[in-house]
Design an enzyme around this catalytic site. Sequence first.
Site, short mmCIF file in Angstrom:
data_model
loop_
_atom_site.label_atom_id
_atom_site.label_comp_id
_atom_site.label_asym_id
_atom_site.label_seq_id
_atom_site.Cartn_x
_atom_site.Cartn_y
_atom_site.Cartn_z
N GLU A 110 37.08 -3.87 23.82
CA GLU A 110 38.41 -3.54 23.30
C GLU A 110 39.53 -4.42 23.86
OE1 GLU A 110 38.09 1.17 22.39
OE2 GLU A 110 38.24 0.65 24.51
N ASP B 269 40.39 -0.07 35.24
CA ASP B 269 40.90 0.06 33.87
C ASP B 269 42.42 0.00 33.92
OD1 ASP B 269 41.14 0.84 31.01
OD2 ASP B 269 39.01 1.29 31.26
N HIS C 152 41.55 -4.00 29.20
CA HIS C 152 41.56 -2.83 30.09
C HIS C 152 41.94 -3.22 31.52
CE1 HIS C 152 39.90 0.27 27.39
NE2 HIS C 152 39.24 -0.71 26.82
C1 ACM Z 1 34.18 1.77 25.46
O1 ACM Z 1 34.00 2.94 25.14
N1 ACM Z 1 35.38 1.22 25.33
C2 ACM Z 1 33.11 0.94 25.96
#
Ligand code: ACM
Length: 626
Positions: free
Chosen positions: A340, A199, A273
């Site tokens: 995201e 991440d 991410h």
């Molecule tokens: C997530 O909670 N971004 C998968």
Amino acid sequence: MKAHLILVLVLTLSQLISFSQTLPALIPEPVSITQGKGNFTVNVHTKIRAIDSAKPVAEWLQSFLQKQTGYKTAIVNSAKENAIQLLINTVRDEMIGSEGYRLLVTAKGIQIQANDPAGLFCGVQTLLQLFPSDIENAKAISKKAWDIPIVSILDYPRFAWRGLMLDVSRHFFTIQEVKKMVDEMARYKFNILHLHLTDDQGWRMEIKAYPELTKKGAWRVPRTGLWWDRESPQPGEAATDGGFYTQQQLKELVSYCAARNIQVMPEIDVPGHSLAAIASYPFLSCTKDLYEVNAGNRFAATDDDALCAGNDSTYQFLEKVFAEVASVFPCKYIHIGGDECNKSFWSKCAVCQKKMKDEGLKNENELQSYFIKRVEKIVEANGKRIMGWDEILEGGLAPNATVMSWRGMQGGTEAAKQNHQVVMTPTDYCYLDLYQGDPAIEPPTYSLLRLKKTYEFEPVPTGVKEGLIIGGQGNLWTESVPHFRHAEYMLWPRSFALAEVLWSPKSTHNWNDFVGRTEKQIERLDKAGINHSMSFYDAIIEPKKDAQGKLLINLDTEIEGLQLYYTFDDTYPDAYSQRYVKGTDIPIEKDAETFRVVTYRNGKPLGRIITVTVDELKKRVKNNNP
Ligand code: ACM
Ligand code: ZN
């Protein structure tokens, strides 16, 4: 005659009632259990009978018993009495599948039958819950006899996918800590450990082709305190916080898990991410800017933390990364993230825009879909299938993708309509990073997911074929989980609820009964030195305004049978304070600055005292939050 019959009926009924109260407190609740009178006693002479493929489970049990009782229990090929027999069926028992089992305890011995070692392992976990709770003691207890109640159990899971996710990027957890979590999962028949390995805040897996990923990408500047308020890395500041797993360690973890009927699904989260990768290899982003690994901040990144989807060198990088990931993890799935992604940099990137033109992609969502489909080909070339968060639906699903539905059930429902497999993990029921009790007394995080709500999780939406929903999962994101002890606090008991939802037939679910069994299981966790929350004992404070705009407080509890006492005068409430009458709204006393409430059961304090300022209650009404 009639009176006699009634008497018999009353007696039988009362026996049945008291009888049902003594049923062992198993989690997850088995498909069926009947209890007889009396016990079988495990002692120093008890043997384990197992041959061939049953042997590894026997060895696991042998080592557990040795550690917890001091007994050196022998494993033998045949034994009739005073034995725990672990038997693989010679004729397949169609009802119980691969993980199901039949467990029989008689006065003479114990027998567990299953089609596969996985079923024996699950049966052994149930057997250990039948032992007195002292079996859990962190230090071995010397006892001459361990009484196991006489029972007959038939059991098999509702869902094949019973997962927990641990985010080892936002905070790093050592291999020993991950193994401890695996031991805890195995008790409750979870069978998937999803590791969120990468991440913005850390890359945790050694990749031999790209050593900077762990040389630089696994380390960030040290920070404590609120995740979303953290200072950015300062020029020249040493990045000392973090860690990573070598491939050797991960392979050992995989076999450790396999011995406990758990598969490890790795996640490499792309294209968003990805700041830890980008900080290590700046060629991966659209801007090529130089970044440091992020030490905090909330969700959506303002940095360019997305891989450039237009640049072919991004895909060459991913080919090498996924080849190594595939070689370490035997799991059929590799989770590729997909969530995201901040696509604003793609809109400004000439390379991304050219790719969109060349490929006839109308917008950035379609570019994301192009990216995921290319990643799917890379993953499939390594003999695996992709799983992705539900954003991978945007712009069109990759042909063989399994969808992990997190922004509610909608993504999963839509994917199932398109005949894709789904793992349900909706935030509202499955996000174990959320508050589990009143924010006034919980470590800071966001939103709210109480134990009771977790237990209400139903993974199969109406109108969707049950077979396409392969199961569900609890997700422990660790932005606000700085160490393993707190991870345990967030996991238990909410993961008891998930274990039961995912294993037990829907028809056996019963909140009050589950609470009783949870309390018994918590006793066991305490003896084993496993942390857990007790927030389900606390009061639920529900402030509201009446038609005149006056602040009122409604109180409730998650579990039944509690009494609530409160004060407005800056003193601690006890059983001599004002008692709350269920269903009523309490007006705020004039000039009161704080409200305090505590729960009692049978005259004893049970929950924690919650202190909230009246101002805070007003704010909660205004923001409509917990
Ligand atoms: C997530 O909670 N971004 C998968
Ligand atoms: Zn780009």
